[in-house]
Write an enzyme that holds these catalytic residues in place. Structure first.
Site, PDB file in Angstrom:
ATOM      1  N   SER A  22     -64.330  48.756 -11.584  1.00  0.00           N
ATOM      2  CA  SER A  22     -63.367  48.402 -12.628  1.00  0.00           C
ATOM      3  C   SER A  22     -63.904  48.296 -14.061  1.00  0.00           C
ATOM      4  CB  SER A  22     -62.719  47.065 -12.258  1.00  0.00           C
ATOM      5  OG  SER A  22     -62.113  46.477 -13.388  1.00  0.00           O
ATOM      6  N   PHE A  23     -63.296  49.071 -14.940  1.00  0.00           N
ATOM      7  CA  PHE A  23     -63.524  48.936 -16.384  1.00  0.00           C
ATOM      8  C   PHE A  23     -62.986  47.589 -16.866  1.00  0.00           C
ATOM      9  CE2 PHE A  23     -61.036  48.996 -20.293  1.00  0.00           C
ATOM     10  CZ  PHE A  23     -61.985  49.308 -21.260  1.00  0.00           C
ATOM     11  N   LYS A  72     -49.235  51.995  -9.412  1.00  0.00           N
ATOM     12  CA  LYS A  72     -48.481  51.941 -10.670  1.00  0.00           C
ATOM     13  C   LYS A  72     -46.981  52.195 -10.480  1.00  0.00           C
ATOM     14  CE  LYS A  72     -52.366  53.099 -13.634  1.00  0.00           C
ATOM     15  NZ  LYS A  72     -52.868  53.865 -14.779  1.00  0.00           N
ATOM     16  N   ASP A 108     -50.461  52.374 -20.819  1.00  0.00           N
ATOM     17  CA  ASP A 108     -51.220  53.616 -20.692  1.00  0.00           C
ATOM     18  C   ASP A 108     -50.772  54.647 -21.731  1.00  0.00           C
ATOM     19  OD1 ASP A 108     -52.923  52.962 -18.592  1.00  0.00           O
ATOM     20  OD2 ASP A 108     -51.536  53.652 -17.050  1.00  0.00           O
ATOM     21  N   GLY A 131     -51.919  66.895 -12.059  1.00  0.00           N
ATOM     22  CA  GLY A 131     -51.598  65.732 -11.240  1.00  0.00           C
ATOM     23  C   GLY A 131     -50.222  65.182 -11.561  1.00  0.00           C
ATOM     24  N   GLY A 133     -49.230  61.778 -10.334  1.00  0.00           N
ATOM     25  CA  GLY A 133     -49.175  60.359  -9.980  1.00  0.00           C
ATOM     26  C   GLY A 133     -48.679  59.490 -11.115  1.00  0.00           C
ATOM     27  N   GLY A 134     -48.804  58.174 -10.926  1.00  0.00           N
ATOM     28  CA  GLY A 134     -48.291  57.211 -11.908  1.00  0.00           C
ATOM     29  C   GLY A 134     -48.888  57.383 -13.291  1.00  0.00           C
ATOM     30  N   GLY A 234     -61.745  59.124 -20.809  1.00  0.00           N
ATOM     31  CA  GLY A 234     -60.700  58.101 -20.799  1.00  0.00           C
ATOM     32  C   GLY A 234     -61.080  56.751 -21.371  1.00  0.00           C
TER      33      GLY A 234
END
Length: 252
Positions: A22-23, A72, A108, A131, A133-134, A234
Protein backbone atom coordinates in the site's frame (compact mmCIF):
# COMPACT_ATOMS: atom_id res chain seq x y z
CA UNK A 1 -5.97 11.77 29.48
CA UNK A 2 -7.11 15.08 28.03
CA UNK A 3 -10.49 14.56 26.36
CA UNK A 4 -10.02 17.29 23.76
CA UNK A 5 -6.70 15.74 22.74
CA UNK A 6 -8.24 12.27 22.66
CA UNK A 7 -10.92 13.44 20.24
CA UNK A 8 -8.23 14.31 17.74
CA UNK A 9 -7.13 10.68 17.46
CA UNK A 10 -9.01 9.30 14.49
CA UNK A 11 -8.38 6.18 12.48
CA UNK A 12 -8.34 6.07 8.67
CA UNK A 13 -7.61 3.14 6.41
CA UNK A 14 -7.43 1.38 3.07
CA UNK A 15 -9.84 -1.38 2.03
CA UNK A 16 -8.65 -3.86 -0.58
CA UNK A 17 -7.24 -7.31 -1.18
CA UNK A 18 -3.51 -8.17 -1.05
CA UNK A 19 -2.58 -4.58 -0.18
CA UNK A 20 0.56 -5.03 1.90
CA UNK A 21 2.39 -2.89 -0.72
CA UNK A 22 0.00 0.00 0.00
CA UNK A 23 1.03 3.50 -1.04
CA UNK A 24 -1.68 5.04 1.14
CA UNK A 25 -0.52 3.68 4.49
CA UNK A 26 3.01 5.05 4.10
CA UNK A 27 1.79 8.32 2.61
CA UNK A 28 -0.57 9.11 5.46
CA UNK A 29 1.84 7.91 8.15
CA UNK A 30 4.39 10.42 6.82
CA UNK A 31 1.74 13.12 6.52
CA UNK A 32 0.51 12.64 10.09
CA UNK A 33 4.09 12.68 11.35
CA UNK A 34 5.02 15.88 9.51
CA UNK A 35 1.84 17.67 10.60
CA UNK A 36 2.06 16.39 14.19
CA UNK A 37 -1.36 14.71 14.00
CA UNK A 38 -2.28 11.88 16.35
CA UNK A 39 -4.27 9.94 13.75
CA UNK A 40 -3.42 6.48 12.41
CA UNK A 41 -3.90 4.83 9.01
CA UNK A 42 -4.18 1.06 8.66
CA UNK A 43 -4.78 -1.54 5.97
CA UNK A 44 -8.01 -3.54 6.01
CA UNK A 45 -7.03 -6.48 3.81
CA UNK A 46 -10.26 -8.42 3.27
CA UNK A 47 -11.06 -11.47 1.15
CA UNK A 48 -14.60 -10.30 0.36
CA UNK A 49 -16.35 -6.92 0.40
CA UNK A 50 -18.99 -8.59 2.60
CA UNK A 51 -16.50 -8.30 5.48
CA UNK A 52 -16.39 -4.51 5.33
CA UNK A 53 -19.40 -3.60 7.49
CA UNK A 54 -18.15 -5.81 10.30
CA UNK A 55 -14.68 -4.23 10.05
CA UNK A 56 -16.30 -0.82 10.42
CA UNK A 57 -18.40 -2.01 13.36
CA UNK A 58 -15.45 -3.31 15.37
CA UNK A 59 -13.03 -0.45 14.60
CA UNK A 60 -13.42 2.53 16.97
CA UNK A 61 -12.84 6.16 15.91
CA UNK A 62 -12.91 5.31 12.21
CA UNK A 63 -13.45 8.51 10.23
CA UNK A 64 -12.64 7.69 6.62
CA UNK A 65 -11.57 4.96 4.21
CA UNK A 66 -9.87 4.65 0.86
CA UNK A 67 -10.95 1.77 -1.39
CA UNK A 68 -8.71 0.00 -3.88
CA UNK A 69 -8.68 -3.06 -6.15
CA UNK A 70 -10.89 -5.05 -6.41
CA UNK A 71 -13.66 -3.27 -4.47
CA UNK A 72 -14.17 0.14 -6.10
CA UNK A 73 -17.44 -0.98 -7.69
CA UNK A 74 -18.42 -3.77 -5.29
CA UNK A 75 -18.47 -1.38 -2.31
CA UNK A 76 -21.25 0.81 -3.73
CA UNK A 77 -24.25 -1.28 -2.53
CA UNK A 78 -22.93 -1.08 1.05
CA UNK A 79 -22.96 2.73 1.12
CA UNK A 80 -25.76 4.98 2.32
CA UNK A 81 -25.16 7.61 -0.33
CA UNK A 82 -22.88 8.66 -3.19
CA UNK A 83 -21.80 12.14 -4.08
CA UNK A 84 -22.89 13.25 -7.53
CA UNK A 85 -19.53 12.68 -9.23
CA UNK A 86 -19.02 9.18 -7.80
CA UNK A 87 -22.52 8.27 -8.99
CA UNK A 88 -21.68 9.43 -12.53
CA UNK A 89 -18.37 7.57 -12.53
CA UNK A 90 -19.80 4.36 -11.06
CA UNK A 91 -16.81 3.68 -8.82
CA UNK A 92 -15.76 4.74 -5.30
CA UNK A 93 -12.27 5.08 -3.86
CA UNK A 94 -13.06 7.26 -0.82
CA UNK A 95 -15.63 6.79 1.95
CA UNK A 96 -16.55 9.52 4.38
CA UNK A 97 -18.24 8.77 7.70
CA UNK A 98 -20.86 11.41 8.43
CA UNK A 99 -23.56 11.15 11.10
CA UNK A 100 -23.34 7.34 11.10
CA UNK A 101 -23.71 7.22 7.34
CA UNK A 102 -21.21 5.99 4.74
CA UNK A 103 -20.89 8.38 1.80
CA UNK A 104 -18.91 7.39 -1.30
CA UNK A 105 -16.67 9.70 -3.34
CA UNK A 106 -14.22 9.32 -6.19
CA UNK A 107 -10.93 11.20 -6.05
CA UNK A 108 -9.14 9.03 -8.64
CA UNK A 109 -10.54 11.15 -11.47
CA UNK A 110 -9.12 14.30 -9.83
CA UNK A 111 -5.68 12.76 -9.37
CA UNK A 112 -5.53 11.47 -12.92
CA UNK A 113 -6.84 14.62 -14.58
CA UNK A 114 -4.47 16.95 -12.77
CA UNK A 115 -1.41 14.73 -13.21
CA UNK A 116 -2.04 14.36 -16.97
CA UNK A 117 -2.91 17.98 -17.80
CA UNK A 118 0.65 19.42 -17.73
CA UNK A 119 1.73 16.98 -20.48
CA UNK A 120 -1.11 17.53 -22.94
CA UNK A 121 -0.46 19.04 -26.38
CA UNK A 122 -2.78 19.85 -29.27
CA UNK A 123 -2.30 16.47 -30.95
CA UNK A 124 -3.45 14.59 -27.83
CA UNK A 125 -7.06 14.28 -28.96
CA UNK A 126 -7.81 10.61 -28.36
CA UNK A 127 -6.88 7.90 -25.85
CA UNK A 128 -6.93 4.14 -25.43
CA UNK A 129 -7.90 2.88 -21.98
CA UNK A 130 -6.42 -0.56 -21.29
CA UNK A 131 -8.77 -2.39 -18.93
CA UNK A 132 -12.37 -1.96 -17.83
CA UNK A 133 -12.26 -2.19 -14.02
CA UNK A 134 -13.22 0.41 -11.42
CA UNK A 135 -10.08 2.51 -11.97
CA UNK A 136 -10.81 2.80 -15.70
CA UNK A 137 -14.18 4.40 -14.99
CA UNK A 138 -12.57 7.34 -13.20
CA UNK A 139 -10.06 7.69 -16.05
CA UNK A 140 -12.88 7.77 -18.61
CA UNK A 141 -14.68 10.46 -16.62
CA UNK A 142 -11.52 12.59 -16.42
CA UNK A 143 -10.93 12.25 -20.18
CA UNK A 144 -14.49 13.43 -20.84
CA UNK A 145 -13.83 16.49 -18.69
CA UNK A 146 -10.63 17.13 -20.66
CA UNK A 147 -12.60 16.72 -23.94
CA UNK A 148 -10.38 13.84 -25.05
CA UNK A 149 -12.10 11.04 -26.98
CA UNK A 150 -11.39 7.53 -25.75
CA UNK A 151 -12.02 3.86 -26.41
CA UNK A 152 -11.58 0.81 -24.21
CA UNK A 153 -9.32 -2.19 -24.86
CA UNK A 154 -10.10 -5.48 -23.12
CA UNK A 155 -9.15 -9.15 -23.30
CA UNK A 156 -12.75 -10.07 -24.06
CA UNK A 157 -15.55 -8.69 -26.18
CA UNK A 158 -18.01 -6.90 -23.89
CA UNK A 159 -20.43 -4.00 -23.97
CA UNK A 160 -18.75 -0.63 -24.41
CA UNK A 161 -15.41 -2.13 -25.49
CA UNK A 162 -14.27 -1.17 -28.99
CA UNK A 163 -11.06 -3.19 -29.20
CA UNK A 164 -9.66 -6.45 -27.98
CA UNK A 165 -5.88 -6.66 -27.63
CA UNK A 166 -5.76 -8.92 -30.69
CA UNK A 167 -7.34 -6.10 -32.77
CA UNK A 168 -4.60 -3.58 -32.09
CA UNK A 169 -2.35 -2.71 -35.03
CA UNK A 170 -0.11 0.11 -36.23
CA UNK A 171 -2.99 2.21 -37.57
CA UNK A 172 -4.97 2.05 -34.34
CA UNK A 173 -1.96 2.88 -32.16
CA UNK A 174 -1.08 5.77 -34.49
CA UNK A 175 -4.57 7.22 -34.11
CA UNK A 176 -4.54 7.22 -30.29
CA UNK A 177 -1.76 9.39 -28.96
CA UNK A 178 -2.54 8.66 -25.28
CA UNK A 179 -2.45 5.08 -23.96
CA UNK A 180 -3.40 4.47 -20.33
CA UNK A 181 -2.77 1.21 -18.51
CA UNK A 182 -5.58 0.71 -15.99
CA UNK A 183 -4.80 -2.99 -15.49
CA UNK A 184 -2.58 -4.45 -12.74
CA UNK A 185 -0.29 -6.02 -15.39
CA UNK A 186 3.30 -5.17 -14.54
CA UNK A 187 2.77 -4.46 -10.83
CA UNK A 188 5.45 -5.67 -8.42
CA UNK A 189 6.38 -8.52 -8.15
CA UNK A 190 5.28 -9.37 -11.73
CA UNK A 191 7.54 -6.71 -13.21
CA UNK A 192 8.37 -8.66 -16.39
CA UNK A 193 4.81 -8.46 -17.65
CA UNK A 194 3.17 -5.71 -19.71
CA UNK A 195 -0.01 -5.17 -21.72
CA UNK A 196 0.15 -6.84 -25.11
CA UNK A 197 0.10 -3.90 -27.53
CA UNK A 198 2.23 -3.15 -30.64
CA UNK A 199 4.94 -1.04 -29.00
CA UNK A 200 6.79 -0.59 -32.30
CA UNK A 201 4.01 1.81 -33.32
CA UNK A 202 4.70 4.16 -30.38
CA UNK A 203 6.53 7.40 -31.18
CA UNK A 204 7.53 10.71 -29.60
CA UNK A 205 4.01 12.11 -29.96
CA UNK A 206 2.55 9.49 -27.64
CA UNK A 207 1.89 9.69 -23.91
CA UNK A 208 2.00 6.35 -22.08
CA UNK A 209 0.42 6.62 -18.66
CA UNK A 210 0.54 3.73 -16.20
CA UNK A 211 -1.61 3.84 -13.06
CA UNK A 212 0.98 1.52 -11.48
CA UNK A 213 3.62 3.20 -9.32
CA UNK A 214 5.55 0.14 -8.11
CA UNK A 215 7.85 -0.34 -9.95
CA UNK A 216 8.50 3.28 -10.85
CA UNK A 217 9.19 2.27 -14.47
CA UNK A 218 7.00 -0.62 -15.57
CA UNK A 219 7.85 -2.60 -18.68
CA UNK A 220 4.95 -0.76 -20.38
CA UNK A 221 6.56 2.60 -19.62
CA UNK A 222 10.08 1.39 -20.45
CA UNK A 223 8.98 0.33 -23.93
CA UNK A 224 7.33 3.71 -24.44
CA UNK A 225 10.42 5.55 -23.24
CA UNK A 226 12.61 3.66 -25.71
CA UNK A 227 10.34 4.88 -28.51
CA UNK A 228 10.61 8.51 -27.37
CA UNK A 229 7.13 8.74 -25.83
CA UNK A 230 6.31 10.84 -22.77
CA UNK A 231 5.84 8.39 -19.89
CA UNK A 232 3.99 8.98 -16.61
CA UNK A 233 3.55 6.58 -13.70
CA UNK A 234 0.76 6.61 -11.12
CA UNK A 235 2.60 8.23 -8.21
CA UNK A 236 1.50 11.84 -8.75
CA UNK A 237 -2.08 10.70 -9.33
CA UNK A 238 -2.00 8.82 -6.02
CA UNK A 239 -0.60 11.80 -4.13
CA UNK A 240 -3.27 14.12 -5.57
CA UNK A 241 -6.15 11.72 -4.91
CA UNK A 242 -4.89 11.13 -1.34
CA UNK A 243 -4.89 14.85 -0.58
CA UNK A 244 -8.36 15.17 -2.09
CA UNK A 245 -9.54 12.30 0.15
CA UNK A 246 -8.07 14.10 3.15
CA UNK A 247 -10.05 17.26 2.27
CA UNK A 248 -13.25 15.20 2.01
CA UNK A 249 -12.72 13.49 5.38
CA UNK A 250 -12.17 16.84 7.04
CA UNK A 251 -15.13 18.70 5.59
CA UNK A 252 -17.35 20.24 8.25
Amino acid sequence: MDNAQDKLKFKFGLVGRNISYSFSRNYFAEKFGKENLKHSYVNFDIESIDELLNVIKITPNLKGLNVTIPYKEEVIPLLDDLNKRARKIGAVNTIRFKENKLIGYNTDYYGFKNSLKPYLKKHHKSALILGTGGASKAIAYALKKLKIKFDYVSRSNKKGVKFQYSDLNNDIISNYKIIINCTPIGTFPDVDQCPNIPYDSINEKHILYDLIYNPERTKFLSYGEKKGATVINGLKMLELQAEKSWQIWNKS
